[in-house]
Design a protein around this motif. Structure first.
Motif, mmCIF file in Angstrom:
data_model
loop_
_atom_site.group_PDB
_atom_site.id
_atom_site.type_symbol
_atom_site.label_atom_id
_atom_site.label_comp_id
_atom_site.label_asym_id
_atom_site.label_seq_id
_atom_site.Cartn_x
_atom_site.Cartn_y
_atom_site.Cartn_z
ATOM 1 N N MET A 1 28.590 40.651 39.490
ATOM 2 C CA MET A 1 29.166 41.983 39.719
ATOM 3 C C MET A 1 30.674 41.894 39.941
ATOM 4 O O MET A 1 31.430 42.751 39.484
ATOM 5 N N TRP A 2 31.125 40.851 40.635
ATOM 6 C CA TRP A 2 32.563 40.688 40.843
ATOM 7 C C TRP A 2 33.265 40.468 39.510
ATOM 8 O O TRP A 2 34.320 41.059 39.256
ATOM 9 N N ALA A 3 32.687 39.622 38.658
ATOM 10 C CA ALA A 3 33.297 39.381 37.342
ATOM 11 C C ALA A 3 33.303 40.655 36.505
ATOM 12 O O ALA A 3 34.302 40.960 35.835
ATOM 13 N N ALA A 4 32.222 41.424 36.547
ATOM 14 C CA ALA A 4 32.170 42.670 35.776
ATOM 15 C C ALA A 4 33.198 43.671 36.292
ATOM 16 O O ALA A 4 33.880 44.333 35.498
ATOM 17 N N CYS A 5 33.345 43.777 37.602
ATOM 18 C CA CYS A 5 34.338 44.704 38.161
ATOM 19 C C CYS A 5 35.755 44.266 37.835
ATOM 20 O O CYS A 5 36.620 45.102 37.539
ATOM 21 N N ARG A 6 36.019 42.961 37.885
ATOM 22 C CA ARG A 6 37.358 42.467 37.527
ATOM 23 C C ARG A 6 37.668 42.736 36.060
ATOM 24 O O ARG A 6 38.773 43.146 35.717
ATOM 25 N N LEU A 7 36.686 42.508 35.190
ATOM 26 C CA LEU A 7 36.905 42.766 33.776
ATOM 27 C C LEU A 7 37.120 44.246 33.509
ATOM 28 O O LEU A 7 37.966 44.630 32.689
#
Length: 158
Positions: A55-61
């Motif tokens: 989820m952190w990677a998706a939000c950063r992207l």
């Protein structure tokens, strides 16, 4: 100067806060079903940690794609108006939803080809899954290009 630093710090921590909120909700919802089994709770904690990282990677992207799109629109990310920001968010959400939907449809189509046509040898399911892949790619590429070419009207385009 301090305003720019505060904006940069707040913008860089938003994905962590959002991922933490969603993964803690995931963890809390999962705890209701386990009871007192420590093995299941520990396994669920590990899954929640992996879910947090994803989820952190998706939000950063997503936030970096918003900043990239705002830069393409020619506005400053700190001073962008509400209407431009809403326009950019809608376009990025449309691109992400279409991308995820067609990815899942592509996986289902390829699995169907290999499952349904597996008795026909190797080349028939391979060729049919290649056709499904090409159709899914063309549709997704077309929608992505369409949303990339949509622009917020500038001052000279009124």
């Amino acid at each position: 100067m301090f305003q720019k630093i505060r904006v940069a710090v707040v913008q860089s921590t938003r994905p962590i806060y959002l991922a933490g909120l969603v993964s803690s909700l995931f963890f809390a919802a999962g705890l209701q079903k386990f009871g007192a089994h420590t093995d299941l709770v520990a396994r669920h904690a590990v899954y929640s940690g992996v879910f947090f990282a994803c989820m952190w990677a998706a939000c950063r992207l997503f936030s970096s794609s918003l900043n990239r799109r705002l830069a393409l629109e020619g506005v400053n990310t700190e001073t962008a108006g509400d209407m431009v920001y809403t326009f950019v968010i809608y376009l990025e959400i449309i691109k992400h939803v279409v991308g995820v939907s067609f990815t899942l449809g592509w996986i289902a189509g390829v699995m169907f080809c290999w499952d349904y046509l597996s008795g026909s040898g190797f080349l028939v399911p391979a060729a049919s899954s290649l056709c499904v892949s090409l159709v899914a790619f063309m549709v997704t590429y077309g929608i992505s290009n369409l949303t990339e070419n949509l622009r917020w009207p500038g001052q000279d385009e009124d």
